[in-house]
Structures are given as structure tokens and as C-alpha cells.
Scaffold this motif. Structure first.
Motif, PDB file in Angstrom:
ATOM      1  N   VAL A 127      16.716 -67.125 -38.286  1.00 41.12           N
ATOM      2  CA  VAL A 127      16.492 -65.943 -37.457  1.00 41.12           C
ATOM      3  C   VAL A 127      16.403 -66.382 -36.004  1.00 41.12           C
ATOM      4  CG1 VAL A 127      14.917 -64.018 -36.974  1.00 41.12           C
ATOM      5  CG2 VAL A 127      15.259 -64.794 -39.337  1.00 41.12           C
ATOM      6  N   PHE A 128      17.024 -65.613 -35.126  1.00 42.60           N
ATOM      7  CA  PHE A 128      16.935 -65.925 -33.706  1.00 42.60           C
ATOM      8  C   PHE A 128      16.518 -64.698 -32.913  1.00 42.60           C
ATOM      9  CE2 PHE A 128      21.292 -64.532 -34.284  1.00 42.60           C
ATOM     10  CZ  PHE A 128      21.587 -63.819 -33.137  1.00 42.60           C
ATOM     11  N   LEU A 129      16.089 -64.953 -31.688  1.00 39.28           N
ATOM     12  CA  LEU A 129      15.710 -63.894 -30.764  1.00 39.28           C
ATOM     13  C   LEU A 129      15.878 -64.415 -29.350  1.00 39.28           C
ATOM     14  CD1 LEU A 129      12.646 -64.768 -29.643  1.00 39.28           C
ATOM     15  CD2 LEU A 129      12.053 -64.009 -31.930  1.00 39.28           C
ATOM     16  N   PHE A 130      15.836 -63.513 -28.403  1.00 41.54           N
ATOM     17  CA  PHE A 130      15.955 -63.867 -26.997  1.00 41.54           C
ATOM     18  C   PHE A 130      14.669 -63.499 -26.291  1.00 41.54           C
ATOM     19  CE2 PHE A 130      20.200 -62.735 -28.526  1.00 41.54           C
ATOM     20  CZ  PHE A 130      20.850 -63.939 -28.309  1.00 41.54           C
ATOM     21  N   ILE A 131      14.202 -64.386 -25.415  1.00 40.09           N
ATOM     22  CA  ILE A 131      12.981 -64.164 -24.649  1.00 40.09           C
ATOM     23  C   ILE A 131      13.284 -64.458 -23.187  1.00 40.09           C
ATOM     24  CG2 ILE A 131      10.561 -64.833 -24.324  1.00 40.09           C
ATOM     25  CD1 ILE A 131      10.715 -66.069 -27.183  1.00 40.09           C
ATOM     26  N   ASP A 132      12.863 -63.579 -22.316  1.00 40.38           N
ATOM     27  CA  ASP A 132      12.972 -63.841 -20.885  1.00 40.38           C
ATOM     28  C   ASP A 132      12.101 -65.051 -20.561  1.00 40.38           C
ATOM     29  OD1 ASP A 132      12.401 -63.794 -18.045  1.00 40.38           O
ATOM     30  OD2 ASP A 132      13.113 -61.729 -18.009  1.00 40.38           O
ATOM     31  N   ASP A 133      12.678 -66.027 -19.883  1.00 41.78           N
ATOM     32  CA  ASP A 133      11.950 -67.263 -19.560  1.00 41.78           C
ATOM     33  C   ASP A 133      10.651 -67.012 -18.804  1.00 41.78           C
ATOM     34  OD1 ASP A 133      13.892 -68.856 -20.755  1.00 41.78           O
ATOM     35  OD2 ASP A 133      14.998 -69.149 -18.880  1.00 41.78           O
ATOM     36  N   ARG A 134      10.563 -65.903 -18.107  1.00 40.73           N
ATOM     37  CA  ARG A 134       9.364 -65.590 -17.320  1.00 40.73           C
ATOM     38  C   ARG A 134       8.282 -64.906 -18.133  1.00 40.73           C
ATOM     39  NH1 ARG A 134      13.192 -62.414 -13.440  1.00 40.73           N
ATOM     40  NH2 ARG A 134      13.714 -61.835 -15.551  1.00 40.73           N
ATOM     41  N   ASN A 140       4.594 -67.497 -25.923  1.00 40.13           N
ATOM     42  CA  ASN A 140       3.427 -67.949 -26.703  1.00 40.13           C
ATOM     43  C   ASN A 140       3.366 -67.255 -28.060  1.00 40.13           C
ATOM     44  OD1 ASN A 140       2.701 -69.578 -24.546  1.00 40.13           O
ATOM     45  ND2 ASN A 140       1.185 -68.126 -23.760  1.00 40.13           N
ATOM     46  N   PHE A 141       3.577 -65.939 -28.074  1.00 40.64           N
ATOM     47  CA  PHE A 141       3.530 -65.190 -29.334  1.00 40.64           C
ATOM     48  C   PHE A 141       4.551 -65.735 -30.322  1.00 40.64           C
ATOM     49  CE2 PHE A 141       5.325 -61.909 -32.079  1.00 40.64           C
ATOM     50  CZ  PHE A 141       4.193 -61.520 -32.779  1.00 40.64           C
ATOM     51  N   TRP A 142       5.808 -65.863 -29.883  1.00 42.64           N
ATOM     52  CA  TRP A 142       6.857 -66.294 -30.810  1.00 42.64           C
ATOM     53  C   TRP A 142       6.661 -67.735 -31.261  1.00 42.64           C
ATOM     54  CZ3 TRP A 142       8.930 -62.736 -33.422  1.00 42.64           C
ATOM     55  CH2 TRP A 142       9.108 -61.472 -32.875  1.00 42.64           C
ATOM     56  N   HIS A 143       6.108 -68.560 -30.402  1.00 47.49           N
ATOM     57  CA  HIS A 143       5.791 -69.929 -30.812  1.00 47.49           C
ATOM     58  C   HIS A 143       4.750 -69.907 -31.943  1.00 47.49           C
ATOM     59  CE1 HIS A 143       5.294 -74.235 -30.571  1.00 47.49           C
ATOM     60  NE2 HIS A 143       3.984 -74.044 -30.516  1.00 47.49           N
ATOM     61  N   ARG A 144       3.738 -69.041 -31.811  1.00 40.08           N
ATOM     62  CA  ARG A 144       2.723 -68.917 -32.884  1.00 40.08           C
ATOM     63  C   ARG A 144       3.338 -68.398 -34.186  1.00 40.08           C
ATOM     64  NH1 ARG A 144      -0.147 -66.666 -28.656  1.00 40.08           N
ATOM     65  NH2 ARG A 144       0.005 -64.575 -29.560  1.00 40.08           N
ATOM     66  N   GLN A 145       4.444 -67.685 -34.088  1.00 42.40           N
ATOM     67  CA  GLN A 145       5.110 -67.178 -35.294  1.00 42.40           C
ATOM     68  C   GLN A 145       6.017 -68.229 -35.931  1.00 42.40           C
ATOM     69  OE1 GLN A 145       3.976 -64.151 -36.310  1.00 42.40           O
ATOM     70  NE2 GLN A 145       2.785 -64.407 -34.448  1.00 42.40           N
ATOM     71  N   GLY A 146       6.126 -69.404 -35.302  1.00 43.64           N
ATOM     72  CA  GLY A 146       6.929 -70.492 -35.853  1.00 43.64           C
ATOM     73  C   GLY A 146       8.298 -70.653 -35.216  1.00 43.64           C
ATOM     74  N   PHE A 147       8.619 -69.832 -34.235  1.00 42.21           N
ATOM     75  CA  PHE A 147       9.913 -69.932 -33.558  1.00 42.21           C
ATOM     76  C   PHE A 147       9.865 -71.058 -32.533  1.00 42.21           C
ATOM     77  CE2 PHE A 147      10.195 -65.820 -35.410  1.00 42.21           C
ATOM     78  CZ  PHE A 147      11.543 -65.514 -35.530  1.00 42.21           C
ATOM     79  N   ALA A 148      10.981 -71.756 -32.378  1.00 42.45           N
ATOM     80  CA  ALA A 148      11.089 -72.843 -31.408  1.00 42.45           C
ATOM     81  C   ALA A 148      12.333 -72.627 -30.553  1.00 42.45           C
ATOM     82  CB  ALA A 148      11.175 -74.188 -32.135  1.00 42.45           C
TER      83      ALA A 148
END
Length: 160
Positions: A127-134, A140-148
């Protein structure tokens, strides 16, 4: 950005998929499309495009490749939404928004887990997603969900 406490959304309750702190978490239905579109427009950081509307969400909800989960308060008001889809062998998390008043209650985590379970049941392995770098909160949220972060890829896009 804050939401006015007097905003009303016309979400219709149906069979629950989960309950969390008195909230109902369930898969969206066609009747929810307009409410979800209105809700997501309040969140600039969600990047809900001007061309995304009720009709497009209805199509996504009815599609085998799309999924949308919502969180409703005890009065049936929409307080969270997550939208995803399946593209071939990969899943995408397109949008996730939680009303500011309801943050830090694990709603985002529950909606995310609902999407991920939906993907697992359909054989999706990545699974992938896009996050604005800012957007550090989102990072932080997606990192806690296991996304890297993806290594060695650049995202390119074009509006049609």
C-alpha cells in the motif's frame, strides 16, 4: 483549520463495522458520498481536489477497486473519513481526515486499519500514499501506522 460545531452532515447509519469510544466506524454507502465530499473539502492538508465530487465518490464507493470508511458520532454526524483504492497489485490511501475535535481518539488508526483489512481481503500486498513533505503531523501519523518513505522513487503527476 477548524470545523464549526454546528455543521451537519447527512450520513445515514447502516450496519456497523466497528465501534470506537461511542463512534460508529463503517464502510461508506452511496448515500454518504455528498457528506464525505463536503467533509473532506474542509481540510486543506487532505488535498481533496476541486474536481472530486459526489459523483466521483459514488463511483468509487460502488467500484470493486475503491473503498471508503467513515466515522460517525453518536448523532450520526461525520467526524472522520478515509478513502483508498486498488491499482493492480497495490493499494492506495488517497485521503484521511478527522475532525479536529475528535483527534487523538484513535479514529485515524481505526479507519486506516479498516482500509488495510479491506486491501488484505482482496489480495493486496503493498500500500502506498502521498504526504506533503511539510505536513509533519501526517508524516508522524503514517510512520506510527508502519509506513516508511519510499527509497529511490520520484513521484510525478499531471492533472487531466
Amino acid at each position: 483549520m477548524t470545523l464549526s460545531s454546528n455543521l451537519q452532515f447527512s450520513a445515514v447509519l447502516s450496519p456497523e463495522t466497528a465501534s470506537l469510544n461511542g463512534l460508529t466506524i463503517r464502510q461508506a454507502q452511496v448515500e454518504d458520498a455528498e457528506s464525505v465530499a463536503q467533509f473532506l473539502r474542509f481540510f486543506q492538508e487532505v488535498s481533496f481536489c476541486e474536481w472530486q465530487d459526489r459523483q466521483q465518490l459514488e463511483s468509487l464507493i460502488l467500484s470493486q477497486q475503491g473503498c471508503c470508511y467513515i466515522a460517525l458520532d453518536p448523532h450520526g454526524r461525520l467526524v472522520g473519513a478515509a478513502i483508498g483504492g486498488i491499482m493492480g497489485t497495490r493499494g492506495t490511501v488517497n485521503h484521511l481526515a478527522i475532525s479536529p475535535r475528535y483527534r487523538q481518539m484513535k479514529i485515524g488508526t481505526t479507519l486506516t486499519q479498516s482500509l488495510l483489512q479491506h486491501f488484505r481481503e482482496r489480495g493486496v500486498k503493498r500500500v502506498f500514499l502521498f504526504i506533503d513533505d511539510r505536513n509533519q503531523l501526517a508524516l508522524n501519523f503514517w510512520h506510527r501506522q508502519g509506513f516508511a518513505p519510499t527509497q529511490g522513487e520520484t513521484t510525478c503527476e499531471i492533472d487531466l
